[in-house]
Design an enzyme around this catalytic site. Structure first.
Site, PDB file in Angstrom:
ATOM      1  CE1 TYR A   1      -4.295   1.250  -0.079  1.00 50.24           C
ATOM      2  CE2 TYR A   1      -3.485   2.808   1.553  1.00 50.24           C
ATOM      3  CZ  TYR A   1      -4.447   2.421   0.644  1.00 50.24           C
ATOM      4  OH  TYR A   1      -5.576   3.189   0.449  1.00 50.24           O
TER       5      TYR A   1
ATOM      6  CD  GLN B   1       2.187   3.279  -9.419  1.00 47.98           C
ATOM      7  OE1 GLN B   1       1.054   2.976  -9.770  1.00 47.98           O
ATOM      8  NE2 GLN B   1       2.827   4.317  -9.930  1.00 47.98           N
TER       9      GLN B   1
ATOM     10  CB  SER C   1       0.474   0.921   4.750  1.00 50.08           C
ATOM     11  OG  SER C   1       1.722   1.456   4.381  1.00 50.08           O
TER      12      SER C   1
ATOM     13  CG  ASP D   1      11.571  -4.120  -8.191  1.00 48.92           C
ATOM     14  OD1 ASP D   1      10.423  -4.522  -8.477  1.00 48.92           O
ATOM     15  OD2 ASP D   1      12.131  -3.186  -8.793  1.00 48.92           O
TER      16      ASP D   1
ATOM     17  CG  HIS E   1       9.722  -3.037 -12.459  1.00 48.96           C
ATOM     18  ND1 HIS E   1      10.081  -2.730 -13.760  1.00 48.96           N
ATOM     19  CD2 HIS E   1      10.891  -3.244 -11.785  1.00 48.96           C
ATOM     20  CE1 HIS E   1      11.406  -2.748 -13.854  1.00 48.96           C
ATOM     21  NE2 HIS E   1      11.913  -3.064 -12.674  1.00 48.96           N
TER      22      HIS E   1
ATOM     23  N   GLY F   1       2.082   7.151  -8.055  1.00 48.49           N
ATOM     24  CA  GLY F   1       0.761   6.761  -7.580  1.00 48.49           C
ATOM     25  C   GLY F   1      -0.174   7.914  -7.284  1.00 48.49           C
TER      26      GLY F   1
ATOM     27  CD  GLU G   1      14.423   2.664 -12.525  1.00 47.14           C
ATOM     28  OE1 GLU G   1      13.232   2.618 -12.171  1.00 47.14           O
ATOM     29  OE2 GLU G   1      15.248   1.775 -12.213  1.00 47.14           O
TER      30      GLU G   1
END
Length: 333
Positions: A25, A28, A53, A83, A108, A134, A195
């Site tokens: 949460y 995104q 969250s 990730d 992703h 987000g 990136e």
């Protein structure tokens, strides 16, 4: 040319007929969960015990359960945790709750592209990735607009994976703006390259090198900061709005001439050759494995780099200068 899909191409009832779990949460996660909920989708949020969250998600009217409970209840599972911990969350909370016909979604593709997560053959593996943060995704949705998304299907066990991905994208407002079809490989490799070589690594290194060149030549750090960092936003905003053409139309002829004759001296053929090496290390998995090793090894080098830059004259100068700028929010700096 890219394939583009809009509202008329997507059937919202597909995702409305599924049970969705949003795992995480953050930036995104909140945008996906709230927008899907407002699109009439059955949504639950999966958060680990003690998550900070949880209260926020519940205050916003969402039901919060553990990741394993969310995965057991749902047949569409969107993984939106960072990730480096996705594989652990998958192994501990999701893997054993997957059933044939379920769909595993990602924002992703790194963990799928490089094999850190290996879903069973009977599930769809899809991606829906808004090309914006987000808060923007959520705001655009609430205003009746949307942020462009990219969508991909890595494994189409049901034969309906892309239709499901488009439906999901419609649920968060993506098809209002447009959805571009891609692959997990293309998204992952181009995202990491952008990136590293341009957006974060390339830009930060360019700014620091320019700042150091001026200060080492005896110029005041404050003036160097304005010329090499602060004014970068003005140029990037123009490029964002209208590409290189609008940027060059908006700057002085002197600046434009300097662009043409000096830019290639800074970004040389040798620089581009190094970019190709960076891309190759992304493509063959070298970067991804090194990052996972660094993360799970305690982030020693990561923290060394971070501390080194935090103490750079560029940063200490900037913190003082931004106090003069009432329009700049520097609360988190």
């Amino acid at each position: 040319m890219a394939e583009l899909f809009y509202d008329a191409d997507a059937d919202l009832s597909i995702i409305q007929g599924r049970k969705v779990a949003v795992i995480g949460y953050g930036s995104q996660g909140h945008a996906h969960a709230l927008s899907l909920r407002d699109s009439g989708v059955d949504v639950r949020v999966g958060l680990h015990e003690g998550s900070k969250s949880k209260a926020k998600a519940e205050e916003q009217g969402l039901r919060v359960v553990t990741p394993s409970e969310a995965a057991a209840e749902a047949d569409v599972i969107m993984i939106l945790v960072p990730d480096p911990i996705q594989a652990q969350v998958y192994e501990e909370s999701i893997k054993d709750n997957l059933k044939d016909g379920d769909a595993l979604f990602f924002g992703h593709g790194l963990n799928i592209r490089f094999g850190f997560i290996k879903p069973p053959a009977g599930v769809d593996v899809c991606m829906v990735a808004p090309k914006g943060p987000g808060h923007l995704v959520r705001r655009q949705y609430e205003e009746g607009r949307g942020v462009p998304c990219i969508a991909a299907v890595e494994q189409d066990a049901t034969g309906n994976g892309f239709a499901l991905a488009l439906s999901y994208a419609k649920g968060i407002g993506g098809t209002r703006a447009g959805v571009i079809k891609t692959t997990f490989t293309e998204e992952t490799e181009t995202d990491l390259f952008g990136e590293q070589a341009v957006l974060c690594g390339g830009t930060a290194a360019l700014v620091k090198a320019g700042f150091e060149t001026l200060t080492e030549a005896g110029y005041q750090p404050e003036i160097a900061y304005f010329e090499c960092l602060h004014e970068l936003k003005l140029i990037v905003d123009l490029m964002y709005e209208g590409g290189l053409e609008k940027m060059r139309w908006s700057i002085s002829e002197t600046a434009e001439w300097g662009d043409y004759v000096t830019g290639p001296r800074i970004i040389t053929d040798a620089t581009k050759a190094e970019m190709k090496k960076v891309l190759a290390e992304i493509q063959d998995g070298t970067f991804a494995q090194a990052w996972m090793d660094e993360y799970h090894g305690g982030l020693k080098k990561y923290n060394e780099y971070k501390t080194q830059d935090e103490n750079h004259l560029l940063e200490t100068t900037g913190k003082e200068l931004r106090k003069l700028m009432s329009w700049v929010n520097d609360e988190e700096a």
